[in-house]
Motif scaffolding. Structure first.
Motif, PDB file in Angstrom:
ATOM      1  N   MET A   1       0.876  -1.027   0.040  1.00 43.48           N
ATOM      2  CA  MET A   1       0.093  -0.126  -0.130  1.00 43.48           C
ATOM      3  C   MET A   1       0.861   1.306   0.046  1.00 43.48           C
ATOM      4  O   MET A   1       1.756   1.303   0.664  1.00 43.48           O
ATOM      5  CB  MET A   1      -0.897  -0.171   1.172  1.00 43.48           C
ATOM      6  N   ALA A   2       0.562   2.168  -0.653  1.00 46.75           N
ATOM      7  CA  ALA A   2       1.509   3.419  -0.814  1.00 46.75           C
ATOM      8  C   ALA A   2       0.909   4.318   0.309  1.00 46.75           C
ATOM      9  O   ALA A   2      -0.226   4.247   0.820  1.00 46.75           O
ATOM     10  CB  ALA A   2       0.833   4.131  -2.246  1.00 46.75           C
ATOM     11  N   SER A   3       2.207   4.903   0.920  1.00 44.07           N
ATOM     12  CA  SER A   3       1.864   5.698   1.886  1.00 44.07           C
ATOM     13  C   SER A   3       2.221   7.205   1.495  1.00 44.07           C
ATOM     14  O   SER A   3       2.838   7.524   0.608  1.00 44.07           O
ATOM     15  CB  SER A   3       2.790   5.268   3.055  1.00 44.07           C
ATOM     16  N   THR A   4       1.733   8.030   2.423  1.00 41.86           N
ATOM     17  CA  THR A   4       1.780   9.541   2.170  1.00 41.86           C
ATOM     18  C   THR A   4       2.286  10.300   3.667  1.00 41.86           C
ATOM     19  O   THR A   4       1.960   9.389   4.787  1.00 41.86           O
ATOM     20  CB  THR A   4       0.438  10.166   1.703  1.00 41.86           C
ATOM     21  N   ASP A   5       2.939  11.145   3.437  1.00 41.33           N
ATOM     22  CA  ASP A   5       3.464  11.799   4.829  1.00 41.33           C
ATOM     23  C   ASP A   5       2.485  12.365   5.591  1.00 41.33           C
ATOM     24  O   ASP A   5       1.364  13.165   4.921  1.00 41.33           O
ATOM     25  CB  ASP A   5       4.428  12.655   4.516  1.00 41.33           C
ATOM     26  N   PHE A   6       2.431  12.363   6.756  1.00 38.89           N
ATOM     27  CA  PHE A   6       1.521  12.991   7.570  1.00 38.89           C
ATOM     28  C   PHE A   6       2.059  13.535   8.948  1.00 38.89           C
ATOM     29  O   PHE A   6       2.822  12.869   9.616  1.00 38.89           O
ATOM     30  CB  PHE A   6       0.439  12.100   7.960  1.00 38.89           C
ATOM     31  N   SER A   7       1.998  14.808   9.172  1.00 45.88           N
ATOM     32  CA  SER A   7       2.906  15.403  10.193  1.00 45.88           C
ATOM     33  C   SER A   7       1.504  15.495  11.441  1.00 45.88           C
ATOM     34  O   SER A   7       0.667  16.118  11.371  1.00 45.88           O
ATOM     35  CB  SER A   7       3.282  16.761   9.975  1.00 45.88           C
ATOM     36  N   LEU A   8       2.138  15.278  12.663  1.00 47.39           N
ATOM     37  CA  LEU A   8       1.414  15.434  13.674  1.00 47.39           C
ATOM     38  C   LEU A   8       1.910  15.732  14.992  1.00 47.39           C
ATOM     39  O   LEU A   8       2.957  15.270  15.236  1.00 47.39           O
ATOM     40  CB  LEU A   8       0.659  13.955  14.133  1.00 47.39           C
ATOM     41  N   PRO A   9       1.663  16.957  15.585  1.00 45.59           N
ATOM     42  CA  PRO A   9       2.538  17.281  16.659  1.00 45.59           C
ATOM     43  C   PRO A   9       1.943  16.604  17.910  1.00 45.59           C
ATOM     44  O   PRO A   9       0.880  16.348  18.130  1.00 45.59           O
ATOM     45  CB  PRO A   9       1.821  18.785  16.966  1.00 45.59           C
ATOM     46  N   LEU A  10       2.911  16.256  18.623  1.00 43.67           N
ATOM     47  CA  LEU A  10       2.929  15.149  20.011  1.00 43.67           C
ATOM     48  C   LEU A  10       3.440  16.055  21.149  1.00 43.67           C
ATOM     49  O   LEU A  10       4.406  16.522  21.060  1.00 43.67           O
ATOM     50  CB  LEU A  10       3.449  14.069  19.856  1.00 43.67           C
ATOM     51  N   GLY A  11       2.590  15.951  22.317  1.00 41.45           N
ATOM     52  CA  GLY A  11       3.202  16.504  23.445  1.00 41.45           C
ATOM     53  C   GLY A  11       4.524  15.739  23.683  1.00 41.45           C
ATOM     54  O   GLY A  11       4.618  14.704  23.403  1.00 41.45           O
ATOM     55  N   PRO A  12       5.379  16.517  24.603  1.00 37.13           N
ATOM     56  CA  PRO A  12       6.338  15.920  24.901  1.00 37.13           C
ATOM     57  C   PRO A  12       6.448  14.419  25.628  1.00 37.13           C
ATOM     58  O   PRO A  12       7.165  13.527  25.557  1.00 37.13           O
ATOM     59  CB  PRO A  12       7.173  16.774  25.875  1.00 37.13           C
ATOM     60  N   ALA A  13       5.375  14.291  26.583  1.00 28.28           N
ATOM     61  CA  ALA A  13       5.272  12.952  27.300  1.00 28.28           C
ATOM     62  C   ALA A  13       4.886  11.876  26.458  1.00 28.28           C
ATOM     63  O   ALA A  13       5.334  10.877  26.457  1.00 28.28           O
ATOM     64  CB  ALA A  13       4.147  13.057  28.476  1.00 28.28           C
ATOM     65  N   LEU A  14       4.053  12.191  25.440  1.00 28.80           N
ATOM     66  CA  LEU A  14       3.276  11.197  24.349  1.00 28.80           C
ATOM     67  C   LEU A  14       4.747  10.930  23.525  1.00 28.80           C
ATOM     68  O   LEU A  14       4.888   9.684  23.177  1.00 28.80           O
ATOM     69  CB  LEU A  14       2.197  11.767  23.555  1.00 28.80           C
ATOM     70  N   ARG A  15       5.285  11.648  22.890  1.00 29.53           N
ATOM     71  CA  ARG A  15       6.415  11.527  22.208  1.00 29.53           C
ATOM     72  C   ARG A  15       7.548  10.582  22.778  1.00 29.53           C
ATOM     73  O   ARG A  15       8.320   9.669  22.316  1.00 29.53           O
ATOM     74  CB  ARG A  15       7.027  12.875  21.569  1.00 29.53           C
ATOM     75  N   ALA A  16       7.828  10.965  24.214  1.00 29.65           N
ATOM     76  CA  ALA A  16       8.682  10.283  25.050  1.00 29.65           C
ATOM     77  C   ALA A  16       8.379   8.580  25.146  1.00 29.65           C
ATOM     78  O   ALA A  16       9.072   7.836  24.923  1.00 29.65           O
ATOM     79  CB  ALA A  16       9.075  10.865  26.207  1.00 29.65           C
ATOM     80  N   ASP A  17       7.096   8.516  25.272  1.00 30.09           N
ATOM     81  CA  ASP A  17       6.265   7.098  25.486  1.00 30.09           C
ATOM     82  C   ASP A  17       6.316   6.311  24.448  1.00 30.09           C
ATOM     83  O   ASP A  17       6.849   5.387  23.982  1.00 30.09           O
ATOM     84  CB  ASP A  17       4.987   7.291  25.758  1.00 30.09           C
ATOM     85  N   LEU A  18       6.100   7.208  23.136  1.00 22.99           N
ATOM     86  CA  LEU A  18       6.264   6.564  21.858  1.00 22.99           C
ATOM     87  C   LEU A  18       7.802   6.192  21.456  1.00 22.99           C
ATOM     88  O   LEU A  18       7.889   5.102  21.163  1.00 22.99           O
ATOM     89  CB  LEU A  18       5.731   7.459  20.648  1.00 22.99           C
ATOM     90  N   ASP A  19       8.616   6.952  21.619  1.00 28.65           N
ATOM     91  CA  ASP A  19      10.056   6.564  21.533  1.00 28.65           C
ATOM     92  C   ASP A  19      10.411   5.585  22.319  1.00 28.65           C
ATOM     93  O   ASP A  19      11.400   4.639  21.767  1.00 28.65           O
ATOM     94  CB  ASP A  19      10.727   8.096  21.650  1.00 28.65           C
ATOM     95  N   ALA A  20      10.016   5.319  23.627  1.00 29.42           N
ATOM     96  CA  ALA A  20      10.486   4.540  24.421  1.00 29.42           C
ATOM     97  C   ALA A  20       9.850   3.113  23.955  1.00 29.42           C
ATOM     98  O   ALA A  20      10.558   2.052  23.742  1.00 29.42           O
ATOM     99  CB  ALA A  20      10.134   4.617  25.835  1.00 29.42           C
ATOM    100  N   GLU A  21       8.670   3.101  23.297  1.00 34.25           N
ATOM    101  CA  GLU A  21       8.031   2.054  23.095  1.00 34.25           C
ATOM    102  C   GLU A  21       8.674   1.502  21.675  1.00 34.25           C
ATOM    103  O   GLU A  21       9.058   0.035  21.455  1.00 34.25           O
ATOM    104  CB  GLU A  21       6.511   1.949  22.784  1.00 34.25           C
ATOM    105  N   ALA A  22       9.176   2.420  20.726  1.00 34.70           N
ATOM    106  CA  ALA A  22       9.886   2.001  19.619  1.00 34.70           C
ATOM    107  C   ALA A  22      11.224   1.176  20.054  1.00 34.70           C
ATOM    108  O   ALA A  22      11.547   0.219  19.413  1.00 34.70           O
ATOM    109  CB  ALA A  22      10.267   3.302  18.754  1.00 34.70           C
ATOM    110  N   ARG A  23      11.896   1.882  20.959  1.00 36.78           N
ATOM    111  CA  ARG A  23      13.156   1.218  21.355  1.00 36.78           C
ATOM    112  C   ARG A  23      12.808  -0.162  21.936  1.00 36.78           C
ATOM    113  O   ARG A  23      13.635  -1.118  21.448  1.00 36.78           O
ATOM    114  CB  ARG A  23      13.934   1.986  22.440  1.00 36.78           C
ATOM    115  N   ARG A  24      11.988  -0.437  22.666  1.00 39.81           N
ATOM    116  CA  ARG A  24      11.628  -1.606  23.482  1.00 39.81           C
ATOM    117  C   ARG A  24      11.315  -2.566  22.207  1.00 39.81           C
ATOM    118  O   ARG A  24      11.505  -3.803  22.451  1.00 39.81           O
ATOM    119  CB  ARG A  24      10.669  -1.451  24.361  1.00 39.81           C
ATOM    120  N   SER A  25      10.470  -2.149  21.376  1.00 42.23           N
ATOM    121  CA  SER A  25      10.041  -3.252  20.472  1.00 42.23           C
ATOM    122  C   SER A  25      10.806  -3.273  19.353  1.00 42.23           C
ATOM    123  O   SER A  25      10.549  -4.045  18.293  1.00 42.23           O
ATOM    124  CB  SER A  25       8.493  -2.901  20.208  1.00 42.23           C
ATOM    125  N   ASN A  26      11.792  -2.465  19.314  1.00 40.60           N
ATOM    126  CA  ASN A  26      12.657  -2.503  18.049  1.00 40.60           C
ATOM    127  C   ASN A  26      11.782  -2.291  16.733  1.00 40.60           C
ATOM    128  O   ASN A  26      12.107  -2.991  15.736  1.00 40.60           O
ATOM    129  CB  ASN A  26      13.571  -3.606  17.665  1.00 40.60           C
TER     130      ASN A  26
END
Length: 93
Positions: A1-26
């Motif tokens: 499926m083709a994808s398109t870019d989409f920008s979404l502002p995230l609060g610092p806490a949500l961004r930190a949680d997302l980044d932490a999950e990305a590291r944990r789950s590789n």
């Protein structure tokens, strides 16, 4: 499926949680965010369909009585737990 870019502002806490999950789950954070959005939207779609179905049943005059629901709920966690009740209030047409 083709994808398109989409920008979404995230609060610092949500961004930190997302980044932490990305590291944990590789996994890439974007992959996790895309899956989370898809899951959220699917849930909203199921909820809307359930409401539409309930409205159709209400328009048809089909309901489950309060007594039946109460009996069912009171049985939860007991040895004689009841299955979800069937509609027992029907139109008299």
């Amino acid at each position: 499926m083709a994808s398109t870019d989409f920008s979404l502002p995230l609060g610092p806490a949500l961004r930190a949680d997302l980044d932490a999950e990305a590291r944990r789950s590789n996994q890439p954070a974007t992959e996790i965010a895309e899956a989370a959005i898809a899951q959220y939207l699917a849930g909203r779609k199921r909820k809307r369909e359930a409401v539409r179905q309930a409205l159709r049943e209400a328009d048809d005059g089909v309901f489950i009585s309060e007594e039946s629901v109460a009996r069912w709920v009171q049985s939860w966690g007991t040895e004689s737990e009841l299955p979800p009740p069937d509609p027992d209030v029907l139109p008299t047409r």
